[in-house]
Design a protein around this motif. Structure first.
Motif, PDB file in Angstrom:
ATOM      1  N   GLU A 193       0.836  -1.207   0.000  1.00  0.00           N
ATOM      2  CA  GLU A 193       0.000   0.000   0.000  1.00  0.00           C
ATOM      3  C   GLU A 193       0.869   1.254   0.000  1.00  0.00           C
ATOM      4  OE1 GLU A 193      -3.984  -1.560   2.394  1.00  0.00           O
ATOM      5  OE2 GLU A 193      -2.165  -1.131   3.513  1.00  0.00           O
ATOM      6  N   SER A 194       1.990   1.201   0.732  1.00  0.00           N
ATOM      7  CA  SER A 194       2.868   2.377   0.777  1.00  0.00           C
ATOM      8  C   SER A 194       3.513   2.661  -0.577  1.00  0.00           C
ATOM      9  CB  SER A 194       3.968   2.178   1.831  1.00  0.00           C
ATOM     10  OG  SER A 194       4.969   1.276   1.369  1.00  0.00           O
ATOM     11  N   GLN A 195       3.533   1.625  -1.446  1.00  0.00           N
ATOM     12  CA  GLN A 195       4.113   1.768  -2.779  1.00  0.00           C
ATOM     13  C   GLN A 195       3.033   1.919  -3.860  1.00  0.00           C
ATOM     14  OE1 GLN A 195       7.553   1.936  -2.994  1.00  0.00           O
ATOM     15  NE2 GLN A 195       7.351   1.852  -0.740  1.00  0.00           N
ATOM     16  N   GLN A 287      -1.415  -2.188  10.112  1.00  0.00           N
ATOM     17  CA  GLN A 287      -1.632  -0.893   9.472  1.00  0.00           C
ATOM     18  C   GLN A 287      -1.361   0.245  10.448  1.00  0.00           C
ATOM     19  OE1 GLN A 287      -5.667  -1.838   8.146  1.00  0.00           O
ATOM     20  NE2 GLN A 287      -5.023  -1.575   6.014  1.00  0.00           N
ATOM     21  N   ILE A 291       2.315   3.157  10.321  1.00  0.00           N
ATOM     22  CA  ILE A 291       2.254   4.592  10.043  1.00  0.00           C
ATOM     23  C   ILE A 291       3.320   5.315  10.857  1.00  0.00           C
ATOM     24  CG2 ILE A 291       0.853   6.676  10.179  1.00  0.00           C
ATOM     25  CD1 ILE A 291      -1.625   4.902   9.834  1.00  0.00           C
TER      26      ILE A 291
END
Length: 294
Positions: A193-195, A287, A291
């Motif tokens: 998701e971060s990518q 998740q 962060i």
């Protein structure tokens, strides 16, 4: 065969239904009385106490939540152990501590009762299909007596060894692998998701390339599409991890990854996710932990 069945919760009910479908006669009991209704409608007989479930039975199965439930149901008033006569067969399908299993071995031996530990791998939907995988341990003669009872509930049985405690240890080790798989998959999803990569796309790519595992596919689907009802909860995952660490410590063994998982489960419980699905809860904590403040 005539079978007593104690514990008709999310797992016990579909297991017992498979036995009824196979033609066995069941006498059932549960601490919450209404939980036996689906089985009574299919022809099972209600038992008023754990001891009554044993009446005339060729075997008695226990599928209870934890060690405390076993203490109450096996050794409490009108408990099962005092009702079992020498030569009886007790099959324990629950996930329990190795320490309790060792105590049960001694109690059954002292009373002349055959004891088979036969914990199961699989969620309630798998149990309903009769496709659980069972890990069983006990003497050869006890295992032979237990097979006709176990086979209608399973797609396979692994015989672990002569000591019932060995099957309980395998179950804890297997659940540990599930938790670590979920955690690594959760963190991989967070990374994807971060990518700007959709987790479903990431899962399809790596599972096709590396694992071809139905477990990764199934648990990934649960994580991305949370079920209305948890198949197994965060509380169960935390319980099993605690029992694994206790069993390891009793043999002077430390499992650092299990220690980390215990912290994750504790964080999930503090976040109010104790009753959330096991996989979904771990993913949500991954998740949150993923962060970082820029």
């Amino acid at each position: 065969m005539k079978i007593g069945f104690l514990g008709t919760g999310q797992m016990g009910t579909p297991m017992a239904l498979r036995l009824l479908a196979a033609g066995h006669e069941l006498r059932v009991w549960n601490r919450t009385e209404g939980r036996t209704e689906p089985l009574l409608r299919e022809g099972a007989i209600a038992a008023g106490t754990p001891a009554e479930a044993e009446l005339g039975a060729d075997a008695v199965i226990t599928m209870l939540f934890d060690d405390a439930a076993h203490e109450e149901v096996l050794f409490g008033p009108n408990g099962l152990m005092d009702a079992l006569e020498p030569g009886a067969l007790h099959i324990a399908c629950s996930t329990i501590t190795v320490a309790l299993s060792e105590r049960l071995i001694a109690e059954h031996l002292r009373r002349g009762i055959d004891f088979v530990a036969a914990p199961v791998f699989g969620r309630p939907n798998v149990a309903a299909e009769g496709r659980l995988w069972i890990v069983a341990a006990g003497t050869d003669s006890a295992i032979a007596r237990a097979r006709p009872v176990l086979e209608p509930m399973s797609r396979g049985i692994s015989i672990i060894g002569p000591e019932p405690r060995q099957a309980n240890a395998v179950k804890l080790g297997g659940n540990f692998l599930i938790s670590t798989m979920i955690q690594s998959l959760s963190e991989s999803f967070v990374f994807a998701e971060s990518q700007s990569i959709a987790p479903a796309v990431f899962l399809e790519a790596v599972n096709s390339a590396l694992f071809q595992s139905p477990f990764y596919a199934a648990y990934g689907n649960v994580m991305l599409h949370p079920p209305e009802q948890a198949g197994a909860s965060i509380s169960l995952g935390a319980k099993d991890t605690r029992m694994l660490r206790e069993a390891a410590a009793a043999r002077y063994t430390r499992l650092s990854l299990a220690d980390n998982l215990a912290e994750i489960f504790e964080q999930a419980k503090q976040a109010g996710l104790a009753n959330e699905d096991w996989a979904v809860g771990q993913y949500r904590i991954a998740q949150q932990r993923g962060i970082l403040n820029p």
